[in-house]
Each structure stands twice: as structure tokens, then as C-alpha cells.
Design a protein around this motif. Structure first.
Motif, short mmCIF file in Angstrom:
data_model
loop_
_atom_site.label_atom_id
_atom_site.label_comp_id
_atom_site.label_asym_id
_atom_site.label_seq_id
_atom_site.Cartn_x
_atom_site.Cartn_y
_atom_site.Cartn_z
N SER A 58 41.18 -9.08 -48.02
CA SER A 58 40.28 -10.20 -47.76
C SER A 58 39.06 -9.66 -47.03
CB SER A 58 40.99 -11.24 -46.89
OG SER A 58 40.07 -12.24 -46.52
N PHE A 59 37.88 -9.92 -47.59
CA PHE A 59 36.65 -9.39 -47.01
C PHE A 59 35.93 -10.41 -46.12
CE2 PHE A 59 37.15 -6.58 -50.68
CZ PHE A 59 37.04 -5.37 -50.04
N GLU A 60 36.56 -11.53 -45.83
CA GLU A 60 35.92 -12.52 -44.98
C GLU A 60 35.96 -12.04 -43.54
OE1 GLU A 60 37.68 -16.33 -45.55
OE2 GLU A 60 37.53 -16.21 -47.72
N GLU A 61 34.79 -12.07 -42.89
CA GLU A 61 34.72 -11.64 -41.51
C GLU A 61 35.17 -12.77 -40.59
OE1 GLU A 61 31.17 -9.89 -40.04
OE2 GLU A 61 30.79 -8.83 -41.91
N ALA A 62 35.81 -12.37 -39.49
CA ALA A 62 36.17 -13.35 -38.47
C ALA A 62 34.90 -13.71 -37.71
CB ALA A 62 37.20 -12.76 -37.52
N PRO A 63 34.76 -14.94 -37.29
CA PRO A 63 33.54 -15.32 -36.55
C PRO A 63 33.47 -14.55 -35.23
CG PRO A 63 35.10 -17.14 -36.62
CD PRO A 63 35.65 -16.04 -37.47
#
Length: 81
Positions: A58-63
Motif C-alpha cells: 500500500s503506497f498511501e502515506e500516513a498523515p
């Protein structure tokens, strides 16, 4: 004694084989093809495995927690008080 006749036959045939071999025209033959095919198959399997593993990532960055403190009207790096 049959061992001796086989040895004699081989020693007589080796010079004929050496004369027929063109040293400027040597090909890899079947063994070269088998090695190349095995390497190609291994690379294909590694790429297939890599694609499968990359699909799981998963390439979604954490805020960023520090980004939540700024307001849209303030410049980056300063916090709203």
C-alpha cells in the motif's frame, strides 16, 4: 581386451574429429540453449513474484501529525496560535 580395442578406436577417430572442427564456427549447442532457457525461466518467475508482492504494498502515506497543526492561511512551518 575389449577395453583396449575401444581405446584404440577412439585414438584413431579423435584426429578425424579434430580436422573437421572449424575453430571459427563454434556454436553453444544444446547445452547453451538449455542454460539460456533456464535463466529466462528463472527471470520470468522472479518478475512474476515481484509483481505479486508489489501488488500487496500500500503506497498511501500516513498523515503527518505536524501537518495537522497548521491552518490553510498560514505559511508552512509556522503554527496557528
Amino acid at each position: 581386451m575389449p577395453d583396449m580395442s575401444a581405446h584404440l578406436a577412439l585414438t584413431q577417430l579423435v584426429p578425424f574429429a579434430a580436422e573437421e572442427l572449424d575453430k571459427n564456427k563454434v556454436t553453444p549447442g544444446v547445452l547453451g540453449f538449455v542454460v539460456f532457457a533456464a535463466l529466462a525461466l528463472a527471470v520470468w518467475m522472479l518478475m512474476k513474484s515481484m509483481n505479486r508482492h508489489m501488488g500487496k504494498v500500500s503506497f498511501e502515506e500516513a498523515p503527518d501529525p505536524a501537518a495537522g497543526e497548521t491552518t490553510p492561511g498560514t505559511p508552512t512551518g509556522t503554527s496557528a496560535k
